[in-house]
Each structure stands twice: as structure tokens, then as C-alpha cells.
Write a protein that holds these residues in place. Structure first.
Motif, PDB file in Angstrom:
ATOM      1  N   LEU A   1      15.784  -5.958   6.996  1.00  0.00           N
ATOM      2  CA  LEU A   1      15.528  -5.586   8.389  1.00  0.00           C
ATOM      3  C   LEU A   1      16.052  -6.676   9.323  1.00  0.00           C
ATOM      4  O   LEU A   1      16.058  -7.851   8.973  1.00  0.00           O
ATOM      5  N   LEU A   2      16.461  -6.269  10.522  1.00  0.00           N
ATOM      6  CA  LEU A   2      17.004  -7.209  11.492  1.00  0.00           C
ATOM      7  C   LEU A   2      15.896  -8.048  12.123  1.00  0.00           C
ATOM      8  O   LEU A   2      14.794  -7.540  12.355  1.00  0.00           O
ATOM      9  N   PRO A   3      16.165  -9.313  12.438  1.00  0.00           N
ATOM     10  CA  PRO A   3      15.151 -10.185  13.053  1.00  0.00           C
ATOM     11  C   PRO A   3      14.598  -9.637  14.365  1.00  0.00           C
ATOM     12  O   PRO A   3      13.418  -9.829  14.677  1.00  0.00           O
ATOM     13  N   GLU A   4      15.442  -8.918  15.144  1.00  0.00           N
ATOM     14  CA  GLU A   4      14.975  -8.394  16.438  1.00  0.00           C
ATOM     15  C   GLU A   4      13.933  -7.287  16.295  1.00  0.00           C
ATOM     16  O   GLU A   4      13.268  -6.922  17.275  1.00  0.00           O
ATOM     17  N   PHE A   5      13.769  -6.762  15.071  1.00  0.00           N
ATOM     18  CA  PHE A   5      12.736  -5.751  14.841  1.00  0.00           C
ATOM     19  C   PHE A   5      11.333  -6.329  15.029  1.00  0.00           C
ATOM     20  O   PHE A   5      10.362  -5.586  15.166  1.00  0.00           O
ATOM     21  N   ALA A   6      11.214  -7.651  15.006  1.00  0.00           N
ATOM     22  CA  ALA A   6       9.905  -8.298  15.106  1.00  0.00           C
ATOM     23  C   ALA A   6       9.186  -7.971  16.404  1.00  0.00           C
ATOM     24  O   ALA A   6       7.953  -7.986  16.462  1.00  0.00           O
ATOM     25  N   SER A   7       9.933  -7.639  17.461  1.00  0.00           N
ATOM     26  CA  SER A   7       9.317  -7.377  18.772  1.00  0.00           C
ATOM     27  C   SER A   7       8.969  -5.909  18.973  1.00  0.00           C
ATOM     28  O   SER A   7       8.504  -5.513  20.033  1.00  0.00           O
ATOM     29  N   ARG A   8       9.159  -5.085  17.964  1.00  0.00           N
ATOM     30  CA  ARG A   8       8.900  -3.650  18.091  1.00  0.00           C
ATOM     31  C   ARG A   8       7.563  -3.267  17.456  1.00  0.00           C
ATOM     32  O   ARG A   8       6.921  -4.066  16.788  1.00  0.00           O
ATOM     33  N   PHE A   9       7.199  -1.993  17.624  1.00  0.00           N
ATOM     34  CA  PHE A   9       5.949  -1.456  17.083  1.00  0.00           C
ATOM     35  C   PHE A   9       6.252  -0.523  15.904  1.00  0.00           C
ATOM     36  O   PHE A   9       7.349   0.059  15.841  1.00  0.00           O
ATOM     37  N   PRO A  10       5.289  -0.348  14.990  1.00  0.00           N
ATOM     38  CA  PRO A  10       5.527   0.468  13.782  1.00  0.00           C
ATOM     39  C   PRO A  10       6.019   1.887  14.051  1.00  0.00           C
ATOM     40  O   PRO A  10       6.833   2.420  13.283  1.00  0.00           O
ATOM     41  N   HIS A  11       5.546   2.526  15.153  1.00  0.00           N
ATOM     42  CA  HIS A  11       5.925   3.924  15.388  1.00  0.00           C
ATOM     43  C   HIS A  11       7.410   4.080  15.719  1.00  0.00           C
ATOM     44  O   HIS A  11       7.937   5.195  15.720  1.00  0.00           O
ATOM     45  N   GLU A  12       8.094   2.979  15.974  1.00  0.00           N
ATOM     46  CA  GLU A  12       9.516   3.018  16.292  1.00  0.00           C
ATOM     47  C   GLU A  12      10.396   3.051  15.042  1.00  0.00           C
ATOM     48  O   GLU A  12      11.617   3.103  15.150  1.00  0.00           O
ATOM     49  N   PHE A  13       9.773   3.032  13.866  1.00  0.00           N
ATOM     50  CA  PHE A  13      10.536   2.939  12.624  1.00  0.00           C
ATOM     51  C   PHE A  13      10.339   4.172  11.756  1.00  0.00           C
ATOM     52  O   PHE A  13       9.352   4.897  11.871  1.00  0.00           O
TER      53      PHE A  13
ATOM     54  N   PHE B   1       0.817  -1.213   0.000  1.00  0.00           N
ATOM     55  CA  PHE B   1       0.000   0.000   0.000  1.00  0.00           C
ATOM     56  C   PHE B   1       0.851   1.264   0.000  1.00  0.00           C
ATOM     57  O   PHE B   1       2.043   1.249   0.336  1.00  0.00           O
ATOM     58  N   GLN B   2       0.195   2.359  -0.347  1.00  0.00           N
ATOM     59  CA  GLN B   2       0.881   3.638  -0.539  1.00  0.00           C
ATOM     60  C   GLN B   2       1.445   4.205   0.758  1.00  0.00           C
ATOM     61  O   GLN B   2       2.605   4.595   0.817  1.00  0.00           O
ATOM     62  N   ASP B   3       0.628   4.264   1.796  1.00  0.00           N
ATOM     63  CA  ASP B   3       1.025   4.902   3.045  1.00  0.00           C
ATOM     64  C   ASP B   3       1.495   3.847   4.034  1.00  0.00           C
ATOM     65  O   ASP B   3       0.679   3.110   4.591  1.00  0.00           O
ATOM     66  N   PRO B   4       2.794   3.749   4.302  1.00  0.00           N
ATOM     67  CA  PRO B   4       3.301   2.700   5.186  1.00  0.00           C
ATOM     68  C   PRO B   4       2.874   2.873   6.635  1.00  0.00           C
ATOM     69  O   PRO B   4       2.941   1.937   7.424  1.00  0.00           O
ATOM     70  N   MET B   5       2.435   4.077   7.010  1.00  0.00           N
ATOM     71  CA  MET B   5       1.981   4.303   8.382  1.00  0.00           C
ATOM     72  C   MET B   5       0.530   3.878   8.544  1.00  0.00           C
ATOM     73  O   MET B   5       0.162   3.163   9.480  1.00  0.00           O
ATOM     74  N   ALA B   6      -0.314   4.300   7.601  1.00  0.00           N
ATOM     75  CA  ALA B   6      -1.744   4.006   7.704  1.00  0.00           C
ATOM     76  C   ALA B   6      -2.057   2.532   7.473  1.00  0.00           C
ATOM     77  O   ALA B   6      -3.071   2.026   7.959  1.00  0.00           O
TER      78      ALA B   6
ATOM     79  N   LYS C   1       2.589  -5.577  17.234  1.00  0.00           N
ATOM     80  CA  LYS C   1       4.029  -5.714  17.011  1.00  0.00           C
ATOM     81  C   LYS C   1       4.287  -6.152  15.569  1.00  0.00           C
ATOM     82  O   LYS C   1       3.421  -6.729  14.913  1.00  0.00           O
ATOM     83  N   VAL C   2       5.487  -5.894  15.108  1.00  0.00           N
ATOM     84  CA  VAL C   2       5.865  -6.221  13.736  1.00  0.00           C
ATOM     85  C   VAL C   2       5.674  -7.715  13.455  1.00  0.00           C
ATOM     86  O   VAL C   2       5.231  -8.101  12.367  1.00  0.00           O
ATOM     87  N   SER C   3       5.983  -8.552  14.420  1.00  0.00           N
ATOM     88  CA  SER C   3       5.840 -10.004  14.232  1.00  0.00           C
ATOM     89  C   SER C   3       4.410 -10.379  13.887  1.00  0.00           C
ATOM     90  O   SER C   3       4.169 -11.216  13.004  1.00  0.00           O
ATOM     91  N   TYR C   4       3.439  -9.729  14.557  1.00  0.00           N
ATOM     92  CA  TYR C   4       2.020 -10.020  14.277  1.00  0.00           C
ATOM     93  C   TYR C   4       1.613  -9.449  12.920  1.00  0.00           C
ATOM     94  O   TYR C   4       0.912 -10.108  12.141  1.00  0.00           O
ATOM     95  N   ILE C   5       2.062  -8.221  12.625  1.00  0.00           N
ATOM     96  CA  ILE C   5       1.706  -7.572  11.358  1.00  0.00           C
ATOM     97  C   ILE C   5       2.180  -8.400  10.169  1.00  0.00           C
ATOM     98  O   ILE C   5       1.435  -8.633   9.219  1.00  0.00           O
ATOM     99  N   VAL C   6       3.416  -8.859  10.230  1.00  0.00           N
ATOM    100  CA  VAL C   6       4.003  -9.608   9.115  1.00  0.00           C
ATOM    101  C   VAL C   6       3.377 -10.994   8.989  1.00  0.00           C
ATOM    102  O   VAL C   6       3.150 -11.488   7.878  1.00  0.00           O
TER     103      VAL C   6
END
Length: 325
Positions: free
Chosen positions: A155-167, A109-114, A121-126
Motif C-alpha cells: 500500500l502507498l504511504p499516502e493511504f495513511a491519511s485516509r479512512f477504511p471506507h475509502e478502500f 481477523f476474518q472480516d476486514p471491514m468489521a 484514519k489508517v495511520s491510527y489503526i495501524v
């Protein structure tokens, strides 16, 4: 027998040995009903070959995103048919085919935030789409698939435990790409995937998409309003204006021999990197009133070498002369 023959044609290799992965026939998409009905897409037809990047370019509101969302079955088609690997995927289809389409056709999608759930968490989103299709998988298998997808997009594997607003915006778009890649699709619809990103990050994302295509044999439908981006990534380009294709050709052909006045207007708007040339650049303004379709009606015509144009008989003759001049 006739219908079966027609269906098989949609998945046969063409004369130049290109296999048609997706075929769109006379697609129309409407919003609203009655007097408020709005025709967003008008009688659009095209094929996308396996392994290529097919681009649709046009101004905001021209209908390009609507086409992409109709292909992935977010919007229903009012008329026309869509075939994927020779099977009709428009209208009512079986649960098995719907699952196949969901698995093999993905969208960026166009807007990576929306487009990312801020509370997840990134793990759930992916992994969300992956676990919905492949039910009953254990946590280890899912986590390994997530890590593999994140690594595939840089992207690093440890990013999976973070939230989108951290990127950053570029990293969030990579997460969106990872969400598509984990499904191991064959066909990806990229809806202006770099328009919301900083200029410095755009080339990185385009290079990533190009690398993934080569590594995984992906086919892209790339939607954008910027022809300079299209020149870099697309094999063929269709130009859309107010829901209708007006010109379609191989990228090099379109840039060398633009024929439709709207295509010429779009090309004239591309900024020049040379300040002197930029200062002298003339931007053309497209005026629809130059077309007189009151009696001589326009048709979608192949001028040869898969260079298609929309125009009436008089215009087609002029386009042919211009092409071969």
C-alpha cells in the motif's frame, strides 16, 4: 526439577531439527456455566514449529476460531496449557510476559471491514498497538513505522491519511495485515483472512502472506474452512470437528492418505476445475453414527511420521492397514 524439564521440552528442537515455537497441551475451552455450559474445544493438543504454517480446517462452528482466540488470550482456557517459547502463557501470567505475548503474537481477523475502526484514519489503526507497547515515541518515528508497514503489504504511504471506507475489501485486509506487521511479531494467527474477499483478490493476499513469511521469518496459524486454500499455504493441517481434532498430518500426506471419514468428506467437497470431473464427483456425507465409542473409547494416536488420528483401538487398526495398503 520435573516441571522445569517438562517446560524446557516445549522449546527444544525436535528430532528432525524443528524448533517448537508454540505448544498446546490438552486444551479445553468452555462457554457458559452449569447446564448451559458449551464445550467449544475438547482436549486439543498440537505443536507449531518455528517458520511453518500450521493450518486448522473445519466447518463453521467447529471451534477453530475459538482456538486461535484462546492462543492470543482473548478467551480463557478452561483446562490445558499453552506454551510459547517454553513459557506458559495460559492462565495468570506476569505483566512482562503479557506484554511480550501482545508484541510477538498478532492476529489477522476474518472480516476486514468489521475489524477496522471506521472513524479512525489508517495511520491510527495501524499504529495503535505499536504505540501502546512502545510508549513515548515521537510522531516522526511512528509515522515512519506506519509507512514502512503499509509499503510492506503493498500500500502507498499516502493511504495513511485516509479512512477504511475509502478502500476495497482486499486493501482493507492489507491494512489489517499492516497493523500486525508493524509490531514485528514472530507468530501470526490468520483467522480466515481471505474468506470475506473476492475470489480475484484471495490469491493476492495469500501471496502477500507467503512473501512476508519468507522475508520476516514469520510463523503462521492459518484457520480456514477451505481445504483447497490450506493445500496452497499450509505445511501441516489439523482437521477439527465439533471442537475436537480428528486428524492431523503434513499437508501432502493428508491429501494423499486421508483416513478419518470426516477428512474424506471435506476433501470430497472440494470443487474440480475440470467440468467433466466435477460432474462425476461424489460428495461424501459424514455420519457420526458409524463410530461406536460406547465401550472401546477413542484416543488421539500417532500412526507414525506425525500422522495423528482420533479413534478407538478397532478403528486405529483399520486406519493403519489403510495407510500401509
Amino acid at each position: 526439577m520435573e516441571n522445569n524439564t517438562e517446560l524446557n521440552k516445549n522449546n527444544k528442537a525436535t528430532d528432525n531439527n524443528k524448533e517448537v515455537l508454540l505448544s498446546v497441551k490438552n486444551l479445553c475451552v468452555d462457554f457458559g456455566s452449569g447446564k448451559k455450559k458449551f464445550k467449544a474445544v475438547k482436549d486439543v493438543s498440537f505443536d507449531i514449529y518455528k517458520g511453518e504454517t500450521f493450518g486448522i480446517v473445519g466447518e463453521s462452528g467447529s471451534g477453530k476460531t475459538t482456538i486461535g482466540r484462546t492462543l492470543i488470550r482473548i478467551y480463557p482456557a478452561a483446562k490445558g496449557e499453552i506454551y510459547y517459547k517454553g513459557e506458559r502463557i495460559s492462565g495468570s501470567i506476569s505483566k512482562e510476559l503479557d506484554k511480550k505475548v501482545t508484541n510477538e503474537i498478532q492476529m489477522i481477523f476474518q472480516d476486514p471491514m468489521a475489524s477496522l475502526n471506521e472513524r479512525a484514519k489508517v495511520s491510527y489503526i495501524v499504529s495503535e498497538g505499536f504505540t501502546n507497547i512502545h510508549k513515548g515515541l515521537d510522531h516522526k518515528t511512528v509515522n515512519e513505522a506506519v509507512e514502512k508497514s503499509l509499503e510492506a503489504v503493498g500500500l502507498l504511504p499516502e493511504f495513511a491519511s485516509r479512512f477504511p471506507h475509502e478502500f476495497s475489501g482486499g486493501q482493507r485486509q492489507r491494512i489489517g495485515i499492516a497493523r500486525s506487521v508493524i509490531m514485528e511479531p514472530e507468530f501470526i494467527i490468520a483467522d480466515e483472512p481471505i474468506s470475506a474477499l473476492d475470489v480475484s483478490v484471495r490469491a493476492q493476499v495469500l501471496n502477500l502472506l507467503d512473501r512476508l513469511q519468507k522475508e520476516k521469518g514469520l510463523t503462521y496459524l492459518f484457520i480456514a474452512h477451505d481445504l483447497s486454500v490450506m493445500k496452497f499455504i499450509s505445511d501441516r493441517i489439523a482437521v477439527i470437528h465439533k471442537g475436537r481434532f480428528v486428524e492431523m498430518a503434513e499437508t501432502e500426506e493428508l491429501f494423499k492418505h486421508p483416513l478419518h471419514p470426516y477428512t474424506k468428506a471435506l476433501l470430497s467437497a472440494i470443487p474440480m476445475p475440470n467440468p467433466l470431473l466435477e460432474h462425476e464427483r461424489d460428495v461424501l456425507i459424514y455420519d457420526e453414527s458409524i463410530h461406536d465409542y460406547s465401550v472401546d473409547k477413542p484416543v488421539w494416536t500417532d500412526l507414525g511420521n506425525e500422522h495423528y488420528i482420533y479413534g478407538n483401538k478397532k478403528e486405529i487398526e483399520e486406519y493403519r492397514k489403510e495407510l500401509h495398503a
